[in-house]
Design a protein around this motif. Sequence first.
Motif: not given
Length: 316
Positions: A149-161, A172-175, A177-186
């Motif tokens: 499930g967390h992979v699917v959730a991340d897909a919403y955060a890395t794809h605008p649609t 559209g994906s309300d979630a 937020a690609p910059d936040a994903v890059v920072a979170r997985y740093n």
Amino acid sequence: MSTVAEPIGTDEPFVHPALFYRDEDEYLGGTVSFVRDGLAAGEPVAVAVPGDNLRLIRDALGDDAGAVRLLDMREAGRNPGRIIPGVLRAFADAQPPGTRVRIIGEPIWAGRSGTEYPACVQHEALINAAFRGRAATILCPYDIARLPGHVVADAYATHPTVIPAGARHEQGSDAYAPDAVVARYNEPLSPVPDALVFPFDAATLSQARHVATAEGARLGLAGVRLEDLAIATAELTTNSVVHAGGSGSMRVWSEDGYVVCEVRDKGRLADPLAGRRPASRDQRGGRGLLLVNLVADLVRLHTGDQGTTVRCWFAR
């Protein structure tokens, strides 16, 4: 499936939807129509997906498969840091300027390890910056029946649609937020097991490479793989000396069938796309981390105020 030329609500020419699928029929329904729509529009098309899925698409396309660039992502994208420069941009940049391209890229599949996943999801997030302003559509399939499930959730955060499973239109994906994903997985890398440790500076750069290759050979690397370790070691240690205070430390060890090399220094890497941009023909320097991504089987990186750690894996 919708084949709109622009993401919902923007004038951005780059389109990057996630395609969610639960079975073979949904997979082929989304991917094959995407390819054929591109061919009908005269767009160059590439498909980079894991081997089993590649065979499904190739067989379903029949004679049309000959007009498509087909790549096994398990090989071409085994290191996620290689996919943008070595697969996506390599294909897009080979076309005439201004040509719209269409690519299917499936970098995340069931069976990717927990060690690989942070690099995978950062790759998905960074595609958006790497292709900003480019005329391209990159469709990323996700097997929601098998992925956590967390992979699917991340897909919403890395794809605008996204294209929900069984649907034919993007939403559209309300979630997003690609910059936040890059920072979170740093995230800090796991502790290093017992390893050979070699501190280095400008005077010992050549020695660092020889030490790494000798240890790599002792641990089972040979031939081209040993040469790749030598290239990575040379590039990473040189970067530390030239760009990160003049010194650093190198570690080499064996782990799960791989030889692992890590370089730490006191620098901070400010550009998340470093090592993921193709080098231009007239570029002088700045190719070190790109070369490491191209030769290693996996590259993980953590950077912060205390310094930067780059860890790379080479299969024995």
